[in-house]
Design an enzyme around this catalytic site. Structure first.
Site, mmCIF file in Angstrom:
data_model
loop_
_atom_site.group_PDB
_atom_site.id
_atom_site.type_symbol
_atom_site.label_atom_id
_atom_site.label_comp_id
_atom_site.label_asym_id
_atom_site.label_seq_id
_atom_site.Cartn_x
_atom_site.Cartn_y
_atom_site.Cartn_z
ATOM 1 N N THR A 229 1.382 13.175 -16.778
ATOM 2 C CA THR A 229 0.266 13.408 -17.685
ATOM 3 C C THR A 229 0.337 14.758 -18.397
ATOM 4 O O THR A 229 0.947 15.706 -17.876
ATOM 5 C CB THR A 229 -1.058 13.343 -16.886
ATOM 6 N N ASP A 230 -0.325 14.836 -19.544
ATOM 7 C CA ASP A 230 -0.471 16.110 -20.258
ATOM 8 C C ASP A 230 -1.333 17.089 -19.464
ATOM 9 O O ASP A 230 -1.313 18.292 -19.731
ATOM 10 C CB ASP A 230 -1.084 15.887 -21.646
ATOM 11 N N TYR B 76 -6.678 16.199 -10.629
ATOM 12 C CA TYR B 76 -5.809 15.120 -11.092
ATOM 13 C C TYR B 76 -4.494 15.692 -11.616
ATOM 14 O O TYR B 76 -3.405 15.226 -11.250
ATOM 15 C CB TYR B 76 -6.519 14.303 -12.173
ATOM 16 N N THR C 230 -6.575 7.770 -11.176
ATOM 17 C CA THR C 230 -6.790 8.334 -12.515
ATOM 18 C C THR C 230 -8.253 8.682 -12.811
ATOM 19 O O THR C 230 -8.588 8.992 -13.942
ATOM 20 C CB THR C 230 -6.282 7.364 -13.599
ATOM 21 N N ASP D 290 0.861 -1.184 0.000
ATOM 22 C CA ASP D 290 0.000 0.000 0.000
ATOM 23 C C ASP D 290 0.897 1.233 0.000
ATOM 24 O O ASP D 290 1.471 1.594 1.031
ATOM 25 C CB ASP D 290 -0.908 -0.018 1.233
ATOM 26 N N ILE D 291 1.015 1.869 -1.159
ATOM 27 C CA ILE D 291 1.957 2.990 -1.266
ATOM 28 C C ILE D 291 1.555 4.186 -0.406
ATOM 29 O O ILE D 291 2.374 5.067 -0.148
ATOM 30 C CB ILE D 291 2.159 3.443 -2.731
ATOM 31 N N LYS E 280 -0.728 15.084 -9.948
ATOM 32 C CA LYS E 280 0.335 14.464 -10.747
ATOM 33 C C LYS E 280 1.531 15.402 -10.866
ATOM 34 O O LYS E 280 2.686 14.957 -10.866
ATOM 35 C CB LYS E 280 -0.191 14.072 -12.133
ATOM 36 N N TRP F 265 -3.926 10.559 -23.160
ATOM 37 C CA TRP F 265 -4.978 9.824 -23.869
ATOM 38 C C TRP F 265 -4.631 8.333 -24.017
ATOM 39 O O TRP F 265 -4.612 7.773 -25.111
ATOM 40 C CB TRP F 265 -5.204 10.434 -25.247
#
Length: 278
Positions: free
Chosen positions: A101-102, A126, A61, A35-36, A130, A151
């Site tokens: 992520t973008d 999100y 996500t 469990d991080i 990130k 994507w």
């Protein structure tokens, strides 16, 4: 020794298959094994395993849920969890590969594509968590790769390709937004790049990886359903209000990745290969 976090997710599963093909030994974990979000458990697990490489695929996500009921979990997994993994990676001297992520960008760039050193400005929770994860990795680690992607689709787990195919089973007409642009990314291409940077010992730092060419969600859907009778119609994103604001334009620059000699197929080629391998 190689360690995977999030080994049962969409990307983690793809990476496991690739590592199997390459004959590499690894330990794959999900929340049940490590469990991080538990700092002491993460440290103990990683110190006992002493991996050389950690592929950190675990992430929250659910972009829209992160704006409401999932906000606390988003923070715990993407921020606290990443800190715990990075602290343990540093302790054992492992190289950490962090997937971002973008959505760290706001999508307002008027010309060109987003470079790795362009100003970040996430529009949603999100993207914010990130980006915090990126900053934590950079603060704690020296030997790290941050790979931003976008994507994501593949044959394991839920994604846009399967959503479109499922909808097409019961409808003869679909409406898809035509005013958000990005680069689709096949999990296989991403997994191959993750192992490439390690094998080739490329310079540590931030990289962008998606498939070549860009498109709107509408164009992506048209390609997915091109062999069906379903009529795909373009609409403005205002027709589909969502809790999380998305960047209108998040096409990322791939030149730093291409300069390494890594060959990137177009998203159209990647989609065809993924669908034919199902």
């Amino acid at each position: 020794m190689i360690l995977l976090t999030g080994g049962n997710g969409q990307l983690g599963t793809e990476l496991r298959h690739l590592l199997d093909e390459q004959g590499l030994e690894y330990v794959s974990t999900d929340a049940g094994e490590m469990d991080i979000t538990d700092a002491s458990q993460t440290m103990a697990f990683i110190k006992e395993l002493t991996p050389d490489i950690i592929y950190h695929c675990a992430a929250y996500t659910a972009v829209d849920k992160a704006e409401g009921e999932g906000k606390e979990l988003d923070e715990k997994i993407n921020v606290d969890g990443t800190r715990n993994v990075a602290e343990a990676a540093k302790e054992v001297g492992a190289t950490l590969i962090y997937i971002s992520t973008d959505y760290v960008f706001d999508g307002t760039k008027k010309e060109g594509v987003y470079k790795t050193d362009d100003q970040t400005n996430p529009l949603n929770e999100y993207g914010r968590t990130k980006l915090l994860g990126e900053q934590i990795v950079q603060e704690i680690m020296e030997n790290f790769y941050i790979i931003r992607t976008s994507w994501v689709f593949g044959q394991y787990g839920h994604n846009f390709v399967f959503t479109m195919q499922k909808l097409a089973e019961t409808r003869n007409e679909l409406t898809v937004v035509n005013d958000q642009f990005g680069r689709p990314t096949w999990t296989r291409t991403l997994a191959e790049f993750m192992t490439f940077v390690v094998k080739e010992k490329v310079a540590y730092g931030v990289y962008h990886l998606s498939n070549e060419n860009s498109c709107s969600w509408y164009e992506f859907a048209k390609e997915i359903l091109k062999d069906t009778e379903v009529n795909v119609l373009p609409v403005d994103s205002s027709r589909f209000p969502q809790k999380a604001k998305r960047p209108q334009y998040s096409v990322m620059d791939l030149s730093k990745t291409e300069a390494l000699g890594f060959e990137i197929p177009t998203w159209e080629e990647a989609l065809e290969r993924m669908l034919s391998s199902k």
